[in-house]
Scaffold this motif. Structure first.
Motif, PDB file in Angstrom:
ATOM      1  N   LEU A   1       0.833  -1.209   0.000  1.00 33.71           N
ATOM      2  CA  LEU A   1       0.000   0.000   0.000  1.00 33.71           C
ATOM      3  C   LEU A   1       0.865   1.256   0.000  1.00 33.71           C
ATOM      4  O   LEU A   1       0.595   2.208  -0.741  1.00 33.71           O
ATOM      5  N   ALA A   2       1.903   1.259   0.812  1.00 33.01           N
ATOM      6  CA  ALA A   2       2.809   2.415   0.857  1.00 33.01           C
ATOM      7  C   ALA A   2       3.519   2.601  -0.480  1.00 33.01           C
ATOM      8  O   ALA A   2       3.669   3.727  -0.968  1.00 33.01           O
ATOM      9  N   ALA A   3       3.930   1.507  -1.083  1.00 38.21           N
ATOM     10  CA  ALA A   3       4.611   1.581  -2.387  1.00 38.21           C
ATOM     11  C   ALA A   3       3.669   2.121  -3.463  1.00 38.21           C
ATOM     12  O   ALA A   3       4.059   2.946  -4.290  1.00 38.21           O
ATOM     13  N   LEU A   4       2.437   1.668  -3.448  1.00 40.67           N
ATOM     14  CA  LEU A   4       1.460   2.173  -4.419  1.00 40.67           C
ATOM     15  C   LEU A   4       1.175   3.654  -4.196  1.00 40.67           C
ATOM     16  O   LEU A   4       1.055   4.424  -5.157  1.00 40.67           O
ATOM     17  N   GLU A   5       1.083   4.056  -2.952  1.00 40.30           N
ATOM     18  CA  GLU A   5       0.866   5.481  -2.654  1.00 40.30           C
ATOM     19  C   GLU A   5       2.015   6.326  -3.202  1.00 40.30           C
ATOM     20  O   GLU A   5       1.787   7.393  -3.772  1.00 40.30           O
ATOM     21  N   VAL A   6       3.236   5.847  -3.041  1.00 39.05           N
ATOM     22  CA  VAL A   6       4.391   6.564  -3.586  1.00 39.05           C
ATOM     23  C   VAL A   6       4.272   6.700  -5.099  1.00 39.05           C
ATOM     24  O   VAL A   6       4.488   7.775  -5.659  1.00 39.05           O
ATOM     25  N   SER A   7       3.897   5.623  -5.764  1.00 41.38           N
ATOM     26  CA  SER A   7       3.817   5.672  -7.222  1.00 41.38           C
ATOM     27  C   SER A   7       2.701   6.603  -7.687  1.00 41.38           C
ATOM     28  O   SER A   7       2.891   7.367  -8.644  1.00 41.38           O
ATOM     29  N   TRP A   8       1.547   6.562  -7.045  1.00 42.34           N
ATOM     30  CA  TRP A   8       0.457   7.465  -7.440  1.00 42.34           C
ATOM     31  C   TRP A   8       0.816   8.915  -7.131  1.00 42.34           C
ATOM     32  O   TRP A   8       0.533   9.814  -7.934  1.00 42.34           O
ATOM     33  N   THR A   9       1.451   9.161  -5.996  1.00 43.71           N
ATOM     34  CA  THR A   9       1.850  10.526  -5.643  1.00 43.71           C
ATOM     35  C   THR A   9       2.817  11.082  -6.674  1.00 43.71           C
ATOM     36  O   THR A   9       2.691  12.231  -7.103  1.00 43.71           O
ATOM     37  N   ARG A  10       3.771  10.273  -7.096  1.00 35.03           N
ATOM     38  CA  ARG A  10       4.741  10.723  -8.096  1.00 35.03           C
ATOM     39  C   ARG A  10       4.031  11.102  -9.400  1.00 35.03           C
ATOM     40  O   ARG A  10       4.293  12.148  -9.992  1.00 35.03           O
ATOM     41  N   MET A  11       3.114  10.258  -9.837  1.00 35.43           N
ATOM     42  CA  MET A  11       2.400  10.519 -11.078  1.00 35.43           C
ATOM     43  C   MET A  11       1.544  11.782 -10.952  1.00 35.43           C
ATOM     44  O   MET A  11       1.564  12.646 -11.829  1.00 35.43           O
ATOM     45  N   LEU A  12       0.813  11.883  -9.870  1.00 36.66           N
ATOM     46  CA  LEU A  12      -0.065  13.036  -9.689  1.00 36.66           C
ATOM     47  C   LEU A  12       0.724  14.339  -9.607  1.00 36.66           C
ATOM     48  O   LEU A  12       0.321  15.355 -10.180  1.00 36.66           O
ATOM     49  N   GLU A  13       1.844  14.315  -8.915  1.00 36.19           N
ATOM     50  CA  GLU A  13       2.676  15.520  -8.830  1.00 36.19           C
ATOM     51  C   GLU A  13       3.216  15.916 -10.202  1.00 36.19           C
ATOM     52  O   GLU A  13       3.276  17.093 -10.547  1.00 36.19           O
ATOM     53  N   SER A  14       3.601  14.934 -10.987  1.00 36.68           N
ATOM     54  CA  SER A  14       4.083  15.206 -12.332  1.00 36.68           C
ATOM     55  C   SER A  14       2.986  15.854 -13.179  1.00 36.68           C
ATOM     56  O   SER A  14       3.215  16.849 -13.872  1.00 36.68           O
ATOM     57  N   PHE A  15       1.786  15.305 -13.110  1.00 34.14           N
ATOM     58  CA  PHE A  15       0.662  15.861 -13.863  1.00 34.14           C
ATOM     59  C   PHE A  15       0.262  17.238 -13.338  1.00 34.14           C
ATOM     60  O   PHE A  15      -0.070  18.138 -14.116  1.00 34.14           O
ATOM     61  N   ARG A  16       0.299  17.438 -12.021  1.00 35.02           N
ATOM     62  CA  ARG A  16      -0.023  18.761 -11.452  1.00 35.02           C
ATOM     63  C   ARG A  16       0.926  19.830 -11.975  1.00 35.02           C
ATOM     64  O   ARG A  16       0.509  20.944 -12.280  1.00 35.02           O
ATOM     65  N   GLN A  17       2.187  19.464 -12.065  1.00 35.77           N
ATOM     66  CA  GLN A  17       3.182  20.404 -12.583  1.00 35.77           C
ATOM     67  C   GLN A  17       2.832  20.803 -14.010  1.00 35.77           C
ATOM     68  O   GLN A  17       2.899  21.982 -14.372  1.00 35.77           O
ATOM     69  N   VAL A  18       2.451  19.849 -14.825  1.00 34.99           N
ATOM     70  CA  VAL A  18       2.071  20.138 -16.213  1.00 34.99           C
ATOM     71  C   VAL A  18       0.840  21.032 -16.235  1.00 34.99           C
ATOM     72  O   VAL A  18       0.802  22.040 -16.953  1.00 34.99           O
TER      73      VAL A  18
END
Length: 173
Positions: free
Chosen positions: A59-76
């Motif tokens: 669960l923690a690993a998945l949260e890290v992966s989703w957070t990374r993706m969402l932050e990348s998209f937020r930046q865009v």
């Protein structure tokens, strides 16, 4: 005391990174916390200091992966012009696929895991991405924002499959 907390945070991040690698390489169900500990160069009991179960670690690993993706998209979304928005989101996702290959493989495995907590993390991740992209497309004035959002998500899933199966032709236009 701050040094100790910093070290704990770093070790927790190291364990999550090791788990992402191990789970992606050999599969969540075959992987053990002992293998994660070995990859993180710590003892297995130390893994359990941070994560009570292997599922909690996933669960923690998945949260890290989703957070990374969402932050990348937020930046865009914050920086891209309306004309470049879709292209920049695609580029951002391609960078994630290239830089965080194991996280993508981990998410793909999570699609098949039936535990409700894991399904919930996956549903929430997709829902957040969908909402963010749809809202950005609407704000950019795209007439077909909902359809373009669905196509963006569908292409992303196809890119994941292409990566997992080592079939780059699936991504060719």
């Amino acid at each position: 005391m701050a040094k100790m907390e910093s070290t704990s945070v770093n070790r927790k991040a190291d364990i999550i990174s090791a788990a992402i690698e191990v789970f992606a390489e050999i599969g969540y169900f075959r992987a053990t916390t002992a293998q994660v500990a070995e990859r993180a160069q710590i003892s297995q009991p130390y893994v359990f200091r941070f994560f009570s179960t292997k599922e909690a670690l996933l669960l923690a690993a998945l949260e890290v992966s989703w957070t990374r993706m969402l932050e990348s998209f937020r930046q865009v979304v914050r920086t891209a012009t309306s004309e470049r928005l879709e292209k920049e989101l695609i580029i951002a996702y391609e960078e994630i696929l290239n830089s965080y290959h194991n996280e993508t493989l981990l998410q793909m495995q999570a699609h098949t895991i039936r535990e409700e907590q894991i399904r919930e993390v996956m549903r929430n991740g997709y829902a957040e991405v969908r909402k963010m992209v749809r809202d950005a497309f609407q704000a950019a004035g795209f007439q077909d924002a909902e359809e373009r959002t669905m196509l963006f998500l569908a292409r992303g899933v196809l890119c994941n499959i292409s990566l997992a199966l080592e079939m780059p032709e699936l991504k060719e236009k």
